[in-house]
Design a protein around this motif. Structure first.
Motif, short mmCIF file in Angstrom:
data_model
loop_
_atom_site.label_atom_id
_atom_site.label_comp_id
_atom_site.label_asym_id
_atom_site.label_seq_id
_atom_site.Cartn_x
_atom_site.Cartn_y
_atom_site.Cartn_z
N SER A 50 1.03 -1.57 -0.13
CA SER A 50 -0.57 -0.05 0.35
C SER A 50 0.70 1.32 -0.06
O SER A 50 0.63 2.24 0.50
N TYR A 114 -7.80 4.32 -10.91
CA TYR A 114 -7.55 5.03 -9.76
C TYR A 114 -8.85 6.11 -9.85
O TYR A 114 -8.50 7.42 -10.58
N TRP A 138 -8.01 8.30 -1.25
CA TRP A 138 -8.37 7.40 -2.66
C TRP A 138 -9.75 7.45 -2.52
O TRP A 138 -10.32 6.99 -1.83
N HIS A 143 -5.64 0.87 -5.66
CA HIS A 143 -4.61 1.72 -5.65
C HIS A 143 -3.64 1.59 -6.08
O HIS A 143 -2.79 0.09 -6.64
#
Length: 202
Positions: A50, A114, A138, A143
């Protein structure tokens, strides 16, 4: 609470920035994408499931935006270097309500799968001499880090240097032992674990 999301290495020319980072870390970067709203493009490197690193530069083939570019790229000069860091938050509006003046206004952006909302200052330059992190929310399940091949790189430490390091640290709802705020000239220093050992980006 905010969480570390990614590092930004700025460059005048994207190929030069990518080559510098690849030489420093000994790994290949991946093709990123273009950001039409900002007139920029990037290359990417996974720092884990991440987290990631981006090399970003003005896209010479894109029309100039009608506002200053993020990360103060309009005023960037000199060799490629680590200029910014980005924290992700669950609620950008709430995070900005507690952030220092000049942390930016929310802008909605998209690229492929995204979707994200990012705080961009009116002049492109963040508080504390551009050492305050950019804030991102986000808006999609996707991601960038999850789509990147794992090259075995991880952020071990990020040193954020500023004459008002204490105030900078207190301005952030952050609990990450890897991130240190130190008194000194404005700067960033990242220690990254790579397959060839620890490497430093500044």
């Amino acid at each position: 609470m905010a969480e570390f999301d990614h590092l930004a290495v700025s460059a005048r020319i994207l190929d030069e920035g990518a080559a510098d980072v690849e030489a420093a870390l000994g790994v290949a970067l991946e093709t990123g994408g273009r950001h039409p709203l900002m007139g920029t493009h990037n290359r990417l490197l996974s720092l884990g499931p991440s987290e990631y690193l981006e090399v970003i530069a003005i896209d010479p083939d894109a029309p100039a935006p009608d506002r200053p570019r993020w990360f103060a790229l309009d005023a960037f000069s000199g060799p490629p270097r680590l200029t910014n860091w980005v924290l992700r938050v669950d609620d950008l509006h709430a995070a900005l309500a507690g952030a220092p003046e000049g942390a930016g206004w929310p802008i909605d952006l998209a690229r492929g799968a995204y979707r994200w909302r990012m705080a961009v200052p009116e002049d492109g330059r963040l508080p504390f001499d551009n050492r305050f992190p950019a804030l991102i929310e986000w808006r999609s399940h996707a991601h960038p880090a999850a789509a990147l091949p794992d090259r075995g790189c991880r952020l071990l430490k990020l040193e954020v240097s500023h004459s008002e390091a204490g105030a900078l640290g207190r301005a952030l709802p952050l609990n990450d032992p890897r991130i240190d705020f130190v008194v000194g000239p404005p700067g960033l220093r990242a220690v990254i674990a790579t397959p060839a050992g620890e490497r430093v980006l500044t």
